[in-house]
Structures are given as structure tokens and as C-alpha cells.
Design an enzyme around this catalytic site. Structure first.
Site, PDB file in Angstrom:
ATOM      1  CG  HIS A  66       7.167  46.490  56.791  1.00 20.87           C
ATOM      2  ND1 HIS A  66       7.555  45.403  57.532  1.00 20.87           N
ATOM      3  CD2 HIS A  66       8.321  47.100  56.384  1.00 20.87           C
ATOM      4  CE1 HIS A  66       8.883  45.351  57.585  1.00 20.87           C
ATOM      5  NE2 HIS A  66       9.373  46.371  56.913  1.00 20.87           N
ATOM      6  CG  ASP A 110       4.980  43.378  56.889  1.00 23.29           C
ATOM      7  OD1 ASP A 110       5.337  43.523  55.701  1.00 23.29           O
ATOM      8  OD2 ASP A 110       5.668  43.751  57.860  1.00 23.29           O
ATOM      9  CB  SER A 121      12.169  46.224  58.594  1.00 23.04           C
ATOM     10  OG  SER A 121      12.180  45.604  57.335  1.00 23.04           O
TER      11      SER A 121
END
Length: 281
Positions: A259, A226, A150
Site C-alpha cells: 500500500h 496490500d 486509498s
């Protein structure tokens, strides 16, 4: 620069350390998790850096990813730094938001007050911490890889693009592909760097590629389920930039994955083997 051992635990024949040291870049104590595999007892081994995402510390990857077993097999040192400076006097988001300030350093060198005094994560990761690792650990600094998740995926790719030749392997999990074009990035870069978007380009993978930076190849895994995929991560922008520049990109859209660290734990072995192959293991 000395390293203080905060903790150490035997793990798959190697040792999982957490260290603390005084940072000249951030002006604060910094913690970093380091896994040293059993092969390091006989000489220097390659090192893979993992940069974590928003809200994380050095602990998240170390505890949740399950990377040590594979690192022990392959003979890789794993270095997982914290994501921001911390401590008394270090400023945080005034509203207490998770996506700016503590835990959200975005791997930039801030230029705006009050952030510029402590938020120097670019220089910390690119210069200060590698020098400490080279001095104190059995790391072959000629064989380095970098990955991250991320915000940390953004950090890994941009750091590799800005330091050509340093990293022989680069990968990322659900990276923020273009901070110039998403709410997380616009908030962070405007806050840390000010309103001049030209100054932001050094911290945007797509912009760096457009401006001529190159990688030999790149592996990216992205969960198709996600929740941040369309609004924040936008892997299609990275895909287009790599295609235009001729950078070989392996972008795997993983159906059903979100995620979380369950996603990372599922595919970390693939990434470490990708790194090991390119690091000559």
C-alpha cells in the site's frame, strides 16, 4: 483569492510550488502543492489532480511519487491538495486515531457537529480550489484529470462520478472502493455525516454507480500484497459495479506490491500517460 508561495524549487525544467491560501470552505489556511511543467511558459496546459490518503498532507505525493519527471515530459500541471483542514480550533479524533479527523477528511462535506464547521473537503476540492487554480495558474481547465491513493482514490472516483464531464481521465491507486462496506468508511461517514446510511451514498463509488453515475473509463492499480486489500479496499466490489453498469474498468492486480508510495512510484508513469492520452497531449 490570493496564493502565498510557501516554497518553490526548479524541477525537470519546471517548478515545484507549495502554496498557502485562506479557505472560505474550511475556514482555515490550506496548503496545496503544484508542479508547473516547462510547457506552461508558452500557454495553458492540462491539469491532473492527485488526492492523497489517510495521514497524508500535500507533501507525500510531491516528495515520494516521483511524478514530476513524467509531468515535465508530457506537459501536465500536477495539483496535490492537503487531505483535511488544519489549525487552531480544528477538531481531531478524540482518541487520536489516524483514520478520522486531521489528515482524514475523506473528501466529504461534514454535516455533524463539531466537524461540519471545518470539514468541507468536498466543496473545497470540487469548487473552491478549482476556481483558485483557474485564476492563478496556467491551467487548461477544459482538460482535467483526477487520480488518488486509498482514501484519495475514493475521493477521486466519487468526485469524478458526481461531476460528469469535468474530468476527461480518471484513475486510482488502491482506492477504498466502497466506504459503505469497510471499517474505515463506516467510521468516517458515520462520524462526519451521522447514522443515516442513505446520506453516505454520495461518497461511495459503488453506490454512485448503482444510482446511475457513469465514467467513460477507469484505470485502477491495486497491490496484491496490500495489507488492507481484503478488509478495507475491496476492489472486487468496484469491479462488479462497473461490470453491471458497463463502465470500462482496467483493474490491474500487481503481484507483490503493498500500500506504500513505493507502489505508487512504480506505476505513476503509467497513470500520467493514461491521463495524457485522454487529455489530448
Amino acid at each position: 483569492m490570493s496564493l502565498e508561495v510557501v516554497s518553490q524549487s526548479r524541477c525537470f525544467g519546471g517548478t515545484q510550488f507549495v502554496y498557502r491560501h485562506a479557505s472560505t470552505e474550511t475556514g482555515t489556511p490550506m496548503r496545496v502543492a503544484v508542479y508547473v511543467p516547462p510547457q506552461a511558459e508558452h500557454g495553458k496546459v492540462p491539469v491532473v489532480w492527485f488526492l492523497s490518503g489517510l495521514t497524508c498532507t500535500e507533501e507525500n505525493f510531491t516528495v515520494k511519487a516521483g511524478a514530476q519527471r513524467v509531468a515535465a515530459e508530457l506537459g501536465l500541471i500536477l495539483v496535490a491538495p492537503d487531505t483535511s483542514p488544519r489549525g487552531e480550533g480544528v477538531p481531531d479524533d478524540p482518541g487520536g486515531a489516524y483514520d478520522f479527523g486531521l489528515g482524514a477528511g475523506f473528501y466529504v462535506d461534514a454535516t455533524e457537529a463539531p466537524w461540519s464547521k471545518n470539514y468541507r473537503m468536498r466543496s473545497y476540492i470540487e469548487r473552491e480550489l478549482p476556481a483558485i487554480v483557474a485564476e492563478h495558474l496556467p491551467a487548461d481547465m477544459g482538460r482535467q484529470g483526477i487520480t488518488g491513493h486509498s482514501m484519495g482514490g475514493h475521493g477521486a472516483i466519487t468526485i469524478a462520478l458526481r461531476n460528469p464531464g469535468r474530468f476527461k481521465a480518471v484513475s486510482a491507486f488502491a482506492p477504498i472502493a466502497s466506504p459503505l462496506n469497510c471499517p474505515w468508511g463506516e467510521k468516517a461517514l458515520s462520524g462526519y455525516l451521522g447514522p443515516d446510511r442513505a446520506a453516505w451514498r454520495d461518497y461511495d463509488s459503488c453506490a454512485l454507480i448503482e444510482d446511475g453515475a457513469r465514467l467513460s473509463d477507469l484505470l485502477v492499480d491495486q497491490g496484491a500484497a496490500d495489507g488492507f486489500l481484503e478488509s478495507q479496499l475491496k476492489p472486487g466490489l468496484l469491479e462488479a459495479a462497473c461490470a453491471e453498469a458497463g463502465i470500462p474498468l482496467t483493474l490491474r492486480r500487481q503481484e507483490g506490491y503493498d500500500h506504500s508510495y513505493f507502489f505508487i512510484a512504480t506505476f505513476i508513469e503509467d497513470h500520467l500517460r493514461w491521463h495524457a492520452e485522454r487529455l489530448g497531449v
